[in-house]
Design a protein around this motif. Structure first.
Motif, PDB file in Angstrom:
ATOM      1  N   VAL A 176     -24.953  43.943   3.511  1.00  0.00           N
ATOM      2  CA  VAL A 176     -26.172  44.362   2.728  1.00  0.00           C
ATOM      3  C   VAL A 176     -26.107  45.629   1.867  1.00  0.00           C
ATOM      4  CG1 VAL A 176     -28.748  44.399   2.460  1.00  0.00           C
ATOM      5  CG2 VAL A 176     -27.607  42.856   4.151  1.00  0.00           C
ATOM      6  N   CYS A 177     -25.649  46.672   2.678  1.00  0.00           N
ATOM      7  CA  CYS A 177     -25.419  48.073   2.196  1.00  0.00           C
ATOM      8  C   CYS A 177     -24.654  47.998   0.923  1.00  0.00           C
ATOM      9  CB  CYS A 177     -24.981  48.762   2.948  1.00  0.00           C
ATOM     10  SG  CYS A 177     -24.652  50.499   2.639  1.00  0.00           S
ATOM     11  N   SER A 178     -23.649  47.128   1.236  1.00  0.00           N
ATOM     12  CA  SER A 178     -22.605  47.121  -0.219  1.00  0.00           C
ATOM     13  C   SER A 178     -23.259  46.553  -1.317  1.00  0.00           C
ATOM     14  CB  SER A 178     -21.391  46.378   0.324  1.00  0.00           C
ATOM     15  OG  SER A 178     -20.576  45.967  -0.671  1.00  0.00           O
ATOM     16  N   TYR A 179     -23.988  45.508  -1.018  1.00  0.00           N
ATOM     17  CA  TYR A 179     -24.812  44.790  -2.404  1.00  0.00           C
ATOM     18  C   TYR A 179     -25.554  45.827  -2.874  1.00  0.00           C
ATOM     19  CZ  TYR A 179     -27.853  41.671  -4.863  1.00  0.00           C
ATOM     20  OH  TYR A 179     -28.652  40.953  -5.683  1.00  0.00           O
ATOM     21  N   ARG A 180     -26.244  46.379  -2.179  1.00  0.00           N
ATOM     22  CA  ARG A 180     -27.248  47.593  -2.644  1.00  0.00           C
ATOM     23  C   ARG A 180     -26.631  48.773  -3.252  1.00  0.00           C
ATOM     24  NH1 ARG A 180     -28.968  52.275  -0.468  1.00  0.00           N
ATOM     25  NH2 ARG A 180     -27.647  51.868   1.591  1.00  0.00           N
ATOM     26  N   GLU A 181     -25.572  49.248  -2.802  1.00  0.00           N
ATOM     27  CA  GLU A 181     -24.702  50.342  -3.341  1.00  0.00           C
ATOM     28  C   GLU A 181     -24.060  49.601  -4.824  1.00  0.00           C
ATOM     29  OE1 GLU A 181     -23.883  52.929   0.555  1.00  0.00           O
ATOM     30  OE2 GLU A 181     -22.437  51.655  -0.414  1.00  0.00           O
ATOM     31  N   ASP A 193     -19.919  46.687 -20.002  1.00  0.00           N
ATOM     32  CA  ASP A 193     -19.180  46.990 -18.949  1.00  0.00           C
ATOM     33  C   ASP A 193     -19.373  46.276 -17.629  1.00  0.00           C
ATOM     34  OD1 ASP A 193     -17.839  48.966 -20.464  1.00  0.00           O
ATOM     35  OD2 ASP A 193     -19.037  50.571 -19.720  1.00  0.00           O
ATOM     36  N   VAL A 194     -20.604  45.746 -17.414  1.00  0.00           N
ATOM     37  CA  VAL A 194     -20.950  44.961 -16.261  1.00  0.00           C
ATOM     38  C   VAL A 194     -20.378  43.750 -16.570  1.00  0.00           C
ATOM     39  CG1 VAL A 194     -22.833  43.859 -15.226  1.00  0.00           C
ATOM     40  CG2 VAL A 194     -22.957  46.164 -15.742  1.00  0.00           C
ATOM     41  N   TRP A 195     -20.324  43.180 -17.768  1.00  0.00           N
ATOM     42  CA  TRP A 195     -19.956  41.835 -18.070  1.00  0.00           C
ATOM     43  C   TRP A 195     -18.392  41.555 -18.011  1.00  0.00           C
ATOM     44  CZ3 TRP A 195     -23.370  37.659 -18.504  1.00  0.00           C
ATOM     45  CH2 TRP A 195     -22.442  36.572 -19.151  1.00  0.00           C
ATOM     46  N   TYR A 196     -17.918  42.779 -18.318  1.00  0.00           N
ATOM     47  CA  TYR A 196     -16.561  42.715 -18.395  1.00  0.00           C
ATOM     48  C   TYR A 196     -15.791  42.929 -17.010  1.00  0.00           C
ATOM     49  CZ  TYR A 196     -16.531  42.565 -23.492  1.00  0.00           C
ATOM     50  OH  TYR A 196     -16.801  42.278 -24.785  1.00  0.00           O
ATOM     51  N   ASP A 197     -16.606  43.439 -15.966  1.00  0.00           N
ATOM     52  CA  ASP A 197     -16.055  44.168 -14.749  1.00  0.00           C
ATOM     53  C   ASP A 197     -15.206  42.742 -13.939  1.00  0.00           C
ATOM     54  OD1 ASP A 197     -15.927  46.097 -12.903  1.00  0.00           O
ATOM     55  OD2 ASP A 197     -17.269  45.056 -11.541  1.00  0.00           O
ATOM     56  N   ARG A 198     -14.432  43.101 -13.200  1.00  0.00           N
ATOM     57  CA  ARG A 198     -13.648  42.134 -12.510  1.00  0.00           C
ATOM     58  C   ARG A 198     -13.317  42.858 -11.245  1.00  0.00           C
ATOM     59  NH1 ARG A 198     -14.831  40.023 -16.842  1.00  0.00           N
ATOM     60  NH2 ARG A 198     -13.669  38.999 -18.111  1.00  0.00           N
ATOM     61  N   ILE A 199     -12.974  42.019 -10.092  1.00  0.00           N
ATOM     62  CA  ILE A 199     -12.451  42.457  -8.707  1.00  0.00           C
ATOM     63  C   ILE A 199     -11.109  41.740  -8.781  1.00  0.00           C
ATOM     64  CG2 ILE A 199     -12.941  42.340  -6.459  1.00  0.00           C
ATOM     65  CD1 ILE A 199     -15.889  41.864  -6.856  1.00  0.00           C
ATOM     66  N   ASP A 200     -10.154  42.358  -9.240  1.00  0.00           N
ATOM     67  CA  ASP A 200      -8.730  42.007  -9.301  1.00  0.00           C
ATOM     68  C   ASP A 200      -8.223  42.142  -8.003  1.00  0.00           C
ATOM     69  OD1 ASP A 200      -8.123  44.676  -9.587  1.00  0.00           O
ATOM     70  OD2 ASP A 200      -7.618  44.263 -11.641  1.00  0.00           O
ATOM     71  N   TYR A 402     -14.557  42.157   4.611  1.00  0.00           N
ATOM     72  CA  TYR A 402     -14.557  41.185   3.768  1.00  0.00           C
ATOM     73  C   TYR A 402     -16.088  40.803   3.315  1.00  0.00           C
ATOM     74  CZ  TYR A 402     -13.854  36.107   2.179  1.00  0.00           C
ATOM     75  OH  TYR A 402     -13.952  35.335   1.321  1.00  0.00           O
ATOM     76  N   GLY A 403     -17.116  41.016   4.417  1.00  0.00           N
ATOM     77  CA  GLY A 403     -18.398  40.929   3.953  1.00  0.00           C
ATOM     78  C   GLY A 403     -18.777  41.844   2.764  1.00  0.00           C
ATOM     79  N   LYS A 404     -18.209  43.168   2.618  1.00  0.00           N
ATOM     80  CA  LYS A 404     -18.678  44.013   1.724  1.00  0.00           C
ATOM     81  C   LYS A 404     -17.961  43.659   0.573  1.00  0.00           C
ATOM     82  CE  LYS A 404     -17.233  47.698   4.180  1.00  0.00           C
ATOM     83  NZ  LYS A 404     -16.969  49.174   4.419  1.00  0.00           N
ATOM     84  N   LEU A 405     -16.818  42.878   0.541  1.00  0.00           N
ATOM     85  CA  LEU A 405     -16.216  42.573  -0.692  1.00  0.00           C
ATOM     86  C   LEU A 405     -16.949  41.273  -1.202  1.00  0.00           C
ATOM     87  CD1 LEU A 405     -13.600  42.973  -2.283  1.00  0.00           C
ATOM     88  CD2 LEU A 405     -12.371  41.181  -0.924  1.00  0.00           C
ATOM     89  N   CYS A 406     -17.500  40.420  -0.411  1.00  0.00           N
ATOM     90  CA  CYS A 406     -18.474  39.307  -0.801  1.00  0.00           C
ATOM     91  C   CYS A 406     -19.685  39.571  -1.686  1.00  0.00           C
ATOM     92  CB  CYS A 406     -18.582  38.353   0.263  1.00  0.00           C
ATOM     93  SG  CYS A 406     -17.344  37.732   1.064  1.00  0.00           S
ATOM     94  N   ALA A 407     -20.337  40.890  -0.779  1.00  0.00           N
ATOM     95  CA  ALA A 407     -21.486  41.324  -1.435  1.00  0.00           C
ATOM     96  C   ALA A 407     -21.269  42.159  -2.705  1.00  0.00           C
ATOM     97  CB  ALA A 407     -21.957  42.323  -0.416  1.00  0.00           C
ATOM     98  N   TRP A 408     -19.997  42.642  -3.181  1.00  0.00           N
ATOM     99  CA  TRP A 408     -19.827  43.155  -4.447  1.00  0.00           C
ATOM    100  C   TRP A 408     -19.672  42.044  -5.267  1.00  0.00           C
ATOM    101  CZ3 TRP A 408     -14.126  46.095  -5.014  1.00  0.00           C
ATOM    102  CH2 TRP A 408     -14.077  46.449  -6.200  1.00  0.00           C
ATOM    103  N   ALA A 409     -18.932  41.056  -4.930  1.00  0.00           N
ATOM    104  CA  ALA A 409     -19.029  39.942  -5.916  1.00  0.00           C
ATOM    105  C   ALA A 409     -20.176  39.358  -6.359  1.00  0.00           C
ATOM    106  CB  ALA A 409     -17.996  38.909  -5.393  1.00  0.00           C
ATOM    107  N   LEU A 410     -21.102  39.332  -5.321  1.00  0.00           N
ATOM    108  CA  LEU A 410     -22.463  38.678  -5.349  1.00  0.00           C
ATOM    109  C   LEU A 410     -23.266  39.661  -6.188  1.00  0.00           C
ATOM    110  CD1 LEU A 410     -24.267  36.415  -4.707  1.00  0.00           C
ATOM    111  CD2 LEU A 410     -24.877  37.787  -2.775  1.00  0.00           C
ATOM    112  N   GLY A 411     -23.334  40.827  -5.919  1.00  0.00           N
ATOM    113  CA  GLY A 411     -24.038  41.950  -6.864  1.00  0.00           C
ATOM    114  C   GLY A 411     -23.496  41.990  -8.345  1.00  0.00           C
TER     115      GLY A 411
END
Length: 470
Positions: A176-181, A193-200, A402-411
């Motif tokens: 949840v902290c990862s999502y918030r940050e 920039d938000v639209w083009y952002d990628r998690i490669d 992995y949870g922080k990575l998922c939260a990043w993608a969800l955010g």
């Protein structure tokens, strides 16, 4: 005439261009003001409502329209563990989430944002991205619902791995902290920039906790690339019947449908395929026209989708040039009774539109149709270097990362469709929201365990059918 930008457009105008414009600071303030009606601490904890629906009744209802002989397979998969049950019972949690506090800010929600619905895949440019990879339940809905489902999945997964309760709580809190940050970061970025952002892949490797884990991820990527190549897929899935290639039957998981199960088989599903073709962009339609339909078989996938009409289609451009398209039935989202009806008349179009809105890059063959049986479907390539996690050998550190990575993608997905500044303003810079949702996640994991036990009891009593796939 001077160009306007976010720094010099006035916050209000009497009339004309710019009506309704609010600066980032104003939207943050509006988000912060939402705490008055819905304090962040209100998200903490879980208590079942007095009139909570019987989970067994809800599961029975969710079987409506599924292939009868596959319902025992569905329940057999869900019976394997509380985590498998959680994955297959999104409808239960949707009903529960509707009773929890929400700010009123909506996004294009995933609807089933547990950690197994994230992973890697190949983009049309053949790069590997990490993102959400399941959109069957997507619908505009409160952003908190996705966050809570993801956080609860972290606790349930930690318990599945036999980790201490402290590790489960920390994994949920970090998520949840990862999502918030990340949402705070997206709130400050330019819109494009938000639209083009990628998690490669490079960004994924940088957050891996150890060099060994980095190497393992790299190996999994290469393995997924190899498995998705035609020379790998074709001989494993296809046999030759006379001179024509045909998908191999492997009942009960792969089998050719009857005329009743799939009307249109006599015509080669010509009408449904033409409707799919028309849903594709013109340039992709030109590519698709190079391929010819050869065969279709029902193929059981996932946990929650078992029993729905999911199929595998074989198309050929030449003897050594096949593609496999996965064709999935699109039913009404489990969120619909609580978040409102979809604006799309075709449920397959709902899934495709939601996926394109939330994902950083989507399959070029993504499209939709309606079958002669009146059911809606969406298409995508089978596999295409799809990388799903293997949970069983994880430790607490890998689960947290992995949870922080998922939260990043969800955010990132929520920031594309929702007001990142307002959501970030509501959550703030302190850990109040993180702690509250962690408390919810732990207590909802207890609810999931209780529901799982009731589910197993119903199977043992013969009230629900369950079968092994062996």
């Amino acid at each position: 005439m001077r160009k306007a930008n976010a720094g010099n457009i006035p916050a209000t105008r009497a009339s004309g261009f710019g009506d309704g414009y609010e600066s980032i600071e104003e939207r943050r303030a509006a988000g912060k003001a939402l705490r008055d009606a819905t304090p962040r601490a209100a998200h903490g904890g879980w208590k079942a409502p007095d009139k909570r629906r019987d989970p067994i009744d809800l599961l029975r209802e969710s079987n409506k329209g599924r292939i009868p002989q596959l319902i025992p397979v569905r329940f057999g998969r869900m019976a394997q563990s509380p985590f498998a049950f959680y994955r297959g019972s999104a409808a239960l949690m949707a009903a529960d989430l509707a009773s929890t506090p929400a700010t009123g800010v909506r996004v294009q929600a995933c609807g089933d944002a547990h950690l197994m619905n994230f992973g890697g895949f190949a983009t049309p440019e053949r790069n590997i991205f990490f993102d959400i990879n399941d959109f069957d339940e997507t619908l505009p809905a409160p952003w908190e619902w996705d966050v809570k489902r993801l956080a609860a999945s972290m606790v349930i997964a930690a318990r599945h791995l036999g980790l201490p309760e402290s590790a489960a709580a920390r994994a949920a809190t970090d998520c949840v902290c990862s999502y918030r940050e990340r949402m705070t970061d997206y709130a400050s970025m330019r819109t494009l920039d938000v639209w083009y952002d990628r998690i490669d892949l490079d960004r994924v490797l940088k957050v891996m906790p150890t060099k060994q884990e980095m190497e393992r991820v790299t190996q999994r990527v290469e393995q997924a690339r190899r498995k998705s190549l035609p020379e790998s897929l074709f001989p494993r899935l296809v046999e030759h019947s006379g001179s024509a290639p045909k998908i191999k039957d492997e009942p009960p998981l792969i089998f050719h449908p009857t005329d009743k199960q799939a009307p249109g088989v006599a015509s080669g599903y010509a009408d449904a395929l033409e409707r799919y073709r028309k849903s594709l962009p013109e340039h992709v339609r030109t590519l698709f026209d190079r391929f010819h339909f050869f065969d279709l078989a029902i193929k059981v996938v996932g946990v929650g989708s078992v029993g729905t009409y999911c199929a595998l289609g074989l198309f050929m451009a030449a003897d050594d040039d096949p593609i496999f398209l996965q064709i999935k039935e699109a039913r009404k989202s489990v969120l619909e009774p609580y978040a409102g009806k979809s604006l799309h008349l075709n449920e397959g179009e709902r899934v495709v539109a939601g996926q394109r809105l939330m994902q950083s890059a989507s399959d070029i063959f993504l499209g939709w149709t309606r079958g002669e049986n009146g059911r809606d479907y969406y298409f995508r390539q089978l596999r295409d270097a799809k990388i799903s996690v293997i949970l069983e050998d994880w430790d607490a550190a890998i689960l947290r990362e992995y949870g922080k990575l998922c939260a990043w993608a969800l955010g990132r997905a929520h920031a594309r469709s929702g007001d990142a500044a307002k959501i970030a303003g509501y959550m703030g810079s302190k850990t109040t929201f993180d702690t509250a949702v962690c408390e919810f996640a732990v207590e909802y994991a207890d609810q999931n365990l209780q529901d799982y036990r009731a589910f197993i009891s119903a199977i043992r009593d013969g009230r629900l059918p369950a079968a092994s796939e062996m």
